[in-house]
Design a protein around this motif. Structure first.
Motif, PDB file in Angstrom:
ATOM      1  N   HIS A   1      18.062  74.099 -46.998  1.00 23.55           N
ATOM      2  CA  HIS A   1      18.393  74.075 -45.467  1.00 23.55           C
ATOM      3  C   HIS A   1      19.054  72.877 -45.121  1.00 23.55           C
ATOM      4  O   HIS A   1      19.965  72.723 -44.324  1.00 23.55           O
ATOM      5  CB  HIS A   1      17.160  74.322 -44.522  1.00 23.55           C
ATOM      6  N   ALA A   2      18.288  71.536 -45.733  1.00 23.57           N
ATOM      7  CA  ALA A   2      18.756  70.342 -45.187  1.00 23.57           C
ATOM      8  C   ALA A   2      20.006  69.597 -46.122  1.00 23.57           C
ATOM      9  O   ALA A   2      20.554  68.782 -45.674  1.00 23.57           O
ATOM     10  CB  ALA A   2      17.644  69.673 -45.491  1.00 23.57           C
ATOM     11  N   ALA A   3      20.387  70.655 -47.344  1.00 23.46           N
ATOM     12  CA  ALA A   3      21.503  69.912 -48.136  1.00 23.46           C
ATOM     13  C   ALA A   3      22.903  69.792 -47.483  1.00 23.46           C
ATOM     14  O   ALA A   3      23.260  70.867 -46.686  1.00 23.46           O
ATOM     15  CB  ALA A   3      21.229  70.764 -49.386  1.00 23.46           C
ATOM     16  N   ASP A   4      23.742  68.783 -47.988  1.00 20.48           N
ATOM     17  CA  ASP A   4      24.862  68.907 -47.565  1.00 20.48           C
ATOM     18  C   ASP A   4      25.713  69.952 -48.549  1.00 20.48           C
ATOM     19  O   ASP A   4      24.815  70.495 -49.637  1.00 20.48           O
ATOM     20  CB  ASP A   4      25.579  67.498 -47.610  1.00 20.48           C
ATOM     21  N   ALA A   5      26.883  70.018 -48.529  1.00 18.20           N
ATOM     22  CA  ALA A   5      27.558  71.017 -49.452  1.00 18.20           C
ATOM     23  C   ALA A   5      27.490  70.769 -50.909  1.00 18.20           C
ATOM     24  O   ALA A   5      27.264  71.582 -51.690  1.00 18.20           O
ATOM     25  CB  ALA A   5      29.064  71.115 -49.218  1.00 18.20           C
ATOM     26  N   VAL A   6      27.626  69.281 -51.288  1.00 21.39           N
ATOM     27  CA  VAL A   6      27.576  68.896 -52.698  1.00 21.39           C
ATOM     28  C   VAL A   6      25.993  69.230 -53.154  1.00 21.39           C
ATOM     29  O   VAL A   6      26.152  69.831 -54.186  1.00 21.39           O
ATOM     30  CB  VAL A   6      27.862  67.379 -52.888  1.00 21.39           C
ATOM     31  N   ASN A   7      24.981  68.947 -52.567  1.00 24.14           N
ATOM     32  CA  ASN A   7      23.770  69.253 -52.923  1.00 24.14           C
ATOM     33  C   ASN A   7      23.392  70.651 -52.756  1.00 24.14           C
ATOM     34  O   ASN A   7      22.854  71.217 -53.753  1.00 24.14           O
ATOM     35  CB  ASN A   7      22.826  68.442 -52.249  1.00 24.14           C
ATOM     36  N   ARG A   8      23.852  71.361 -52.197  1.00 23.63           N
ATOM     37  CA  ARG A   8      23.732  72.978 -51.965  1.00 23.63           C
ATOM     38  C   ARG A   8      24.422  73.520 -53.118  1.00 23.63           C
ATOM     39  O   ARG A   8      23.516  74.313 -54.049  1.00 23.63           O
ATOM     40  CB  ARG A   8      24.291  73.454 -50.459  1.00 23.63           C
ATOM     41  N   HIS A   9      25.532  73.255 -53.387  1.00 30.02           N
ATOM     42  CA  HIS A   9      26.191  73.737 -54.890  1.00 30.02           C
ATOM     43  C   HIS A   9      25.422  73.387 -56.106  1.00 30.02           C
ATOM     44  O   HIS A   9      25.247  74.009 -56.867  1.00 30.02           O
ATOM     45  CB  HIS A   9      27.699  73.194 -54.885  1.00 30.02           C
ATOM     46  N   LEU A  10      24.631  72.106 -56.146  1.00 24.25           N
ATOM     47  CA  LEU A  10      23.793  71.688 -57.110  1.00 24.25           C
ATOM     48  C   LEU A  10      22.601  72.482 -57.158  1.00 24.25           C
ATOM     49  O   LEU A  10      22.107  72.996 -58.367  1.00 24.25           O
ATOM     50  CB  LEU A  10      23.415  70.210 -57.001  1.00 24.25           C
ATOM     51  N   ILE A  11      21.841  72.933 -56.241  1.00 25.41           N
ATOM     52  CA  ILE A  11      20.807  73.821 -56.145  1.00 25.41           C
ATOM     53  C   ILE A  11      21.170  75.133 -56.713  1.00 25.41           C
ATOM     54  O   ILE A  11      20.657  75.699 -57.371  1.00 25.41           O
ATOM     55  CB  ILE A  11      20.254  74.090 -54.453  1.00 25.41           C
ATOM     56  N   TYR A  12      22.500  75.644 -56.278  1.00 25.82           N
ATOM     57  CA  TYR A  12      22.904  77.016 -56.603  1.00 25.82           C
ATOM     58  C   TYR A  12      23.115  76.956 -58.144  1.00 25.82           C
ATOM     59  O   TYR A  12      22.996  78.085 -58.993  1.00 25.82           O
ATOM     60  CB  TYR A  12      24.240  77.420 -55.782  1.00 25.82           C
ATOM     61  N   GLY A  13      23.795  76.061 -58.399  1.00 24.49           N
ATOM     62  CA  GLY A  13      24.105  75.945 -59.993  1.00 24.49           C
ATOM     63  C   GLY A  13      22.902  75.733 -60.870  1.00 24.49           C
ATOM     64  O   GLY A  13      22.956  76.263 -61.992  1.00 24.49           O
ATOM     65  N   THR A  14      21.849  75.187 -60.402  1.00 24.69           N
ATOM     66  CA  THR A  14      20.666  74.746 -61.033  1.00 24.69           C
ATOM     67  C   THR A  14      19.948  76.117 -61.162  1.00 24.69           C
ATOM     68  O   THR A  14      19.070  76.444 -62.148  1.00 24.69           O
ATOM     69  CB  THR A  14      19.937  73.666 -60.508  1.00 24.69           C
ATOM     70  N   TRP A  15      19.574  76.732 -60.008  1.00 29.27           N
ATOM     71  CA  TRP A  15      18.855  78.033 -59.949  1.00 29.27           C
ATOM     72  C   TRP A  15      19.815  79.303 -59.423  1.00 29.27           C
ATOM     73  O   TRP A  15      19.228  79.861 -58.570  1.00 29.27           O
ATOM     74  CB  TRP A  15      17.451  77.810 -58.958  1.00 29.27           C
ATOM     75  N   PRO A  16      20.793  79.762 -60.109  1.00 30.27           N
ATOM     76  CA  PRO A  16      21.826  80.512 -59.698  1.00 30.27           C
ATOM     77  C   PRO A  16      21.010  82.006 -59.433  1.00 30.27           C
ATOM     78  O   PRO A  16      21.175  82.642 -58.325  1.00 30.27           O
ATOM     79  CB  PRO A  16      22.705  80.666 -60.634  1.00 30.27           C
ATOM     80  N   ASP A  17      19.988  82.291 -60.357  1.00 33.11           N
ATOM     81  CA  ASP A  17      19.557  83.891 -60.255  1.00 33.11           C
ATOM     82  C   ASP A  17      18.419  83.888 -59.199  1.00 33.11           C
ATOM     83  O   ASP A  17      18.587  84.740 -58.295  1.00 33.11           O
ATOM     84  CB  ASP A  17      18.735  84.187 -61.464  1.00 33.11           C
ATOM     85  N   ALA A  18      17.692  82.778 -59.112  1.00 33.27           N
ATOM     86  CA  ALA A  18      16.722  82.837 -57.948  1.00 33.27           C
ATOM     87  C   ALA A  18      17.352  82.620 -56.469  1.00 33.27           C
ATOM     88  O   ALA A  18      17.026  83.239 -55.564  1.00 33.27           O
ATOM     89  CB  ALA A  18      15.822  81.511 -58.069  1.00 33.27           C
TER      90      ALA A  18
END
Length: 85
Positions: free
Chosen positions: A38-55
């Motif tokens: 919720h707090a992430a900017d676009a770059v960090n949001r993409h990092l979260i998605y890329g690290t835990w894509p299935d979840a």
């Protein structure tokens, strides 16, 4: 792994409901990840998605259910199509 189309959907979607679905379940890890998403900017949001894509995809789908339930004025699992629900 999720498909490239699913990843594209995640990246284009509003994070509010995905983050809320993460925050609403019992694991401290996913509550914290929801806060981070919720707090992430676009770059960090993409990092979260890329690290835990299935979840993230799972919680994205759960978020869609939460959003629909709120739009219906009911609780998760509530459906206007089923008057007995």
């Amino acid at each position: 792994m999720i498909t490239p189309e699913q990843m594209s959907t995640l990246r284009r979607s509003e994070v509010y409901w995905t983050a809320r679905a993460m925050q609403a379940q019992g694991s401290r890890f996913y509550r914290a990840l929801g806060d981070a998403l919720h707090a992430a900017d676009a770059v960090n949001r993409h990092l979260i998605y890329g690290t835990w894509p299935d979840a993230c995809w799972d919680f994205y789908e759960r978020g869609l259910c939460l959003e629909a339930a709120e739009a219906d004025g009911g609780k998760p699992g509530h459906s206007r199509a089923r008057p007995d629900a």
